[in-house]
Design an enzyme around this catalytic site. Structure first.
Site, PDB file in Angstrom:
ATOM      1  N   ARG A  38       0.906  -1.214  -0.192  1.00  0.00           N
ATOM      2  CA  ARG A  38       0.032  -0.022   0.062  1.00  0.00           C
ATOM      3  C   ARG A  38       0.932   1.198  -0.018  1.00  0.00           C
ATOM      4  NH1 ARG A  38      -5.347  -0.667   1.846  1.00  0.00           N
ATOM      5  NH2 ARG A  38      -5.415   1.392   1.405  1.00  0.00           N
ATOM      6  N   HIS A  84      -7.251  -4.264  -8.311  1.00  0.00           N
ATOM      7  CA  HIS A  84      -7.027  -3.297  -6.947  1.00  0.00           C
ATOM      8  C   HIS A  84      -8.595  -3.274  -6.123  1.00  0.00           C
ATOM      9  CE1 HIS A  84      -4.518  -0.807  -4.395  1.00  0.00           C
ATOM     10  NE2 HIS A  84      -5.552   0.110  -4.337  1.00  0.00           N
ATOM     11  N   TYR A 128     -16.797  12.771 -15.463  1.00  0.00           N
ATOM     12  CA  TYR A 128     -16.627  13.849 -16.098  1.00  0.00           C
ATOM     13  C   TYR A 128     -15.385  13.964 -16.710  1.00  0.00           C
ATOM     14  CZ  TYR A 128     -20.717  15.550 -13.760  1.00  0.00           C
ATOM     15  OH  TYR A 128     -22.084  15.678 -13.334  1.00  0.00           O
TER      16      TYR A 128
END
Length: 767
Positions: A38, A84, A128
């Site tokens: 991580r 993931h 977007y």
């Protein structure tokens, strides 16, 4: 119920273990997962797993730098679903950061849409925006299809993902990294890729080259937002040697001439990872609190570039002094900490030096080179085997056509047939694959290739092309064998590949030029506040309820001042903007106000309790201008007091400075300037005592000594006087009364004294 029908028989047997061991084991597993999967980057490709998976997923979606864009939501979804298994918001934030040119020195994602800005605004939602890989990301993935790195199963075992990327350049140092794991963290600044490659080439030429030699080629970080590093070179070298340190980074500024002696400072580059909006707010706060009185105004005139305008208080201000103060009071100067804690070989976390990080990258590149070379050898061997079959077919074309045309099992027939061989010899001295001329059988691969061959390939030109390709592959195979057998050739090839990357992203390109410069820090010495404030006369007015203001000029103190309804005036005196105003509270603490920071006199002012931490239960005993060298006498309602130098009561913080120690039920009552040789004390019992001022100790803090003894009541008032001049006061009618002979009231400190003279004020006050 029968024993066999008991449902408890189907339950697993419970196990017990000490809680300490259970927690330790599980927390260790969590810590290792956080560290390895991580938070810490790999020293080889400089990526964390989430970044590596994002780039690999974009490659699988064929989002090349020259191709089209795809919705970020699609990319995030593929990463989350395939590789993931974490939140889509975290994945999108990681991808958005890879596209931010103000965070990444060499962006790995080419974003289309709002991916955030240097002001600190967040990116638009994933639905977007669109993205594709940047050229730098393509360089990190180069060779992935050539068995350059190991692959491992994804989280559910249905797919495979790379454990590390081939990484054609040292991305760890080029783009930097930051992360917080369990018990450890990492923070690596970005560097200039051209300098990093020069360092790698120098390390290839001299494997024993130390960190000092590398530091001459890599002088320091190169931040995407520019700025100026003012850290001493020896400190930078120590940080690179130990893997820990810090870099002082300042904004880049210049003086802009406005004509007629006017000027302003324009900031064009701000420190790395400082949001511009927060910097503007901090500068505005500095102006409001007058921590830097030389600064009058700040404006943000930024468009695509950074342009922050700083206006000085006057044209006579020293620009270097003003900027030196701002560097101390704002984020125009920051310290970027270096903690080069990375995963070596993807497994072991270690704080590495600059040389160790570059060595890990070069060793990885050598491993990638050898794996790609062996992969290419396997491909060449397979192709040469196919070419042998084609050449045999051309040499025995009629027989091949006859078998294919009439035999029911042509592949088996081709493999049983003994063929005449007449192979071309390799053009190099070595002849690796060509077997000796004579006779032989076809392999299954060769037979299948002959059967799949098109009729149009039976031309004479095709036969010549096959022989030419055969020679070229033999030559390439010889070169690869030589490469795998020679360390020197391997490092030469690695150096050539690095120079190719340097040509794309080095200083010859717009993105490759160094953005962060180096300079020597010109720290300004601590300048007294009075030296930075323009000296102007003011009149300080404070009401009974504690509303304070400063009126411009020295106005008449006997005029009527306006106050809020229900309030009235209490203190009014002349001062100057360079003075310090001292407030003495009934809690025995002194508070300091800067006269230049007092609110203007047009309104009613502001409550003094907003400027200092004066408790609500404490009252204002006195308010005055502090004069250097003066002495004060302070006393409590119990009649204890002492002399304190005025310089010792100046407080540096809002919480003030405790000077007079008080017991429960006792309050600070009086603070007077010392002027004379004797002290006159009057109690609530109207007894007056006068004694030499020398009997009163001078202290910095304490309870003090007994001034006058009382059977009942306590201290009412005190004043200092010159004994030869006598004692004066005003009677209730406003007439001045004077007592020249004070011998009747002279006595020892702490005695009771005698009744005050006739005509002494009934409120027991000297003034």
């Amino acid at each position: 119920m029968a024993q066999d029908d008991d449902p408890a028989q189907d339950l697993p047997l419970s196990t017990t273990e000490p809680l300490r061991r259970a927690l330790g084991t599980r927390y260790l597993q969590y810590a290792l997962s956080t560290i390895m999967h991580r938070a810490l980057p790999d020293a080889r490709d400089g990526l964390k797993p989430v970044h590596r998976r994002i780039l690999f997923a974009m490659r699988e979606l064929k989002l090349s730098p020259t191709g089209g864009f795809r919705k970020s939501a699609k990319i995030t979804g593929d990463v989350m679903g395939n590789y993931h298994p974490h939140g889509d918001a975290a994945i999108y934030d990681a991808m958005a950061r890879l596209a931010q040119d103000f965070n990444m020195r060499y962006p790995l994602v080419d974003g289309q849409g709002n991916f955030g800005n240097i002001d600190g605004d967040n990116p638009a939602a994933a639905r977007y925006t669109e993205a594709r890989m940047a050229p730098a990301a393509e360089a990190l993935l180069q060779g992935l299809a050539e068995n350059a790195v190991d692959f491992r199963p994804n989280y559910d075992g249905t797919l495979e993902e790379p454990s590390v990327l081939p990484a054609a350049f040292p991305n760890l140092l080029a783009n930097g990294a930051s992360g917080i794991a369990v018990g450890m963290a990492t923070n690596i600044p970005p560097h200039n890729l051209d300098e990093l490659i020069e360092g790698c080439l120098a390390l290839i030429a001299d494997p024993d080259l130390g960190d000092a030699g590398l530091a001459r080629l890599i002088p320091g970080p190169d931040f995407p937002t520019g700025g100026i590093i003012v850290e001493p070179p020896e400190s930078i070298l120590n940080a690179y040697v130990t893997g820990r340190g810090a870099f002082r980074l300042r904004a880049r500024w210049q003086i802009e001439d406005l004509g007629r002696g006017q000027w302003q400072v324009v900031v064009t580059e701000i420190p790395f990872q400082v949001p511009k909006s927060r910097l503007i707010e901090k500068l505005a706060e500095v102006i409001q609190t007058r921590k830097v009185p030389l600064l009058a105004d700040v404006r943000d005139e930024s468009a695509d570039d950074v342009r922050i305008v700083l206006e000085p208080k006057s044209r006579t201000v020293d620009p270097d002094l003003m900027m030196g103060m701002l560097f101390k009071q704002s984020d125009l100067e920051t310290r970027f900490s270096l903690n080069m804690n990375v995963l070596i070989d993807g497994v072991t976390p270690r704080v590495c030096s600059l040389r160790e990080v570059l060595r890990a990258f070069l060793d990885h590149r050598r491993e990638v080179l050898t794996r790609r070379s062996r992969h290419r050898l396997d491909k060449i061997d397979h192709r040469l085997e196919v070419l042998e079959g084609f050449i045999i077919a051309f040499l025995n074309l009629d027989r091949v056509i006859d078998i294919i045309r009439y035999d029911d099992a042509p592949r088996a027939a081709l493999m049983r047939e003994v063929w005449a061989r007449d192979f071309p010899r390799a053009s190099s001295e070595k002849d690796y694959l060509s077997p000796p001329e004579g006779e032989g059988e076809l392999s299954e691969v060769q037979a299948e290739a002959i059967l799949n061959m098109r009729l149009r390939s039976l031309r004479r030109l095709e036969e010549l092309e096959l022989k030419r390709e055969h020679d070229e592959l033999l030559k390439e195979r010889a070169e690869l064998e030589d490469l795998l057998a020679s360390d020197k050739l391997q490092w030469q090839r690695i150096g050539a590949e690095l120079r190719d990357v340097q040509g794309l992203f080095g200083k010859a390109s717009d993105a490759g030029r160094r953005r962060t410069d180096f300079a020597t820090a010109t720290d300004v010495e601590d300048v007294p506040l009075e030296a930075m404030i323009e000296r102007e006369p003011i009149t300080v007015v404070c009401s009974k309820m504690g509303w304070i203001r400063a009126m411009k000029g020295h106005v008449a103190l006997d005029q009527a001042f306006k106050f809020k309804d229900g309030d009235e005036g209490r203190f009014a005196f002349h001062s100057e903007t360079t003075d310090k105003i001292v407030l003495f509270g009934s809690n025995g603490r002194f508070y300091t106000l800067l006269a230049a920071n007092l609110p203007g006199g047009r309104g009613m002012g502001e409550p003094v309790r907003l400027m200092v931490d004066l408790p609500n239960e404490a009252e204002i005993v006195t308010l005055f201008t502090c004069r250097a060298g003066a002495k004060l006498v302070v006393a409590s309602s119990a009649g204890d007091g002492f002399v304190v130098p005025a310089d010792d009561v100046i407080a540096q913080t809002r919480s003030g400075k405790q000077v007079l120690n008080l017991k429960d039920g006792v309050r600070a009552l009086i603070c007077r300037h010392v002027a004379g040789d004797h002290l006159a004390v009057v109690g609530e019992n109207r007894k007056l005592l006068i004694f030499p001022l020398g009997e009163l100790p001078e202290m910095g803090r304490g309870k003090g000594v007994r001034l006058q003894s009382y059977k009942d009541g306590g201290l009412s008032d005190l004043t200092t006087l010159t004994l030869a001049d006598g004692l004066s006061w005003k009677d209730p009618a406003g007439r001045t009364r004077h007592e020249p002979d004070l011998s009747e009231w002279l006595g020892k400190r702490a005695s009771a004294g005698r009744m005050a003279p006739r005509g002494f004020p009934r409120d027991n006050r000297f003034s």
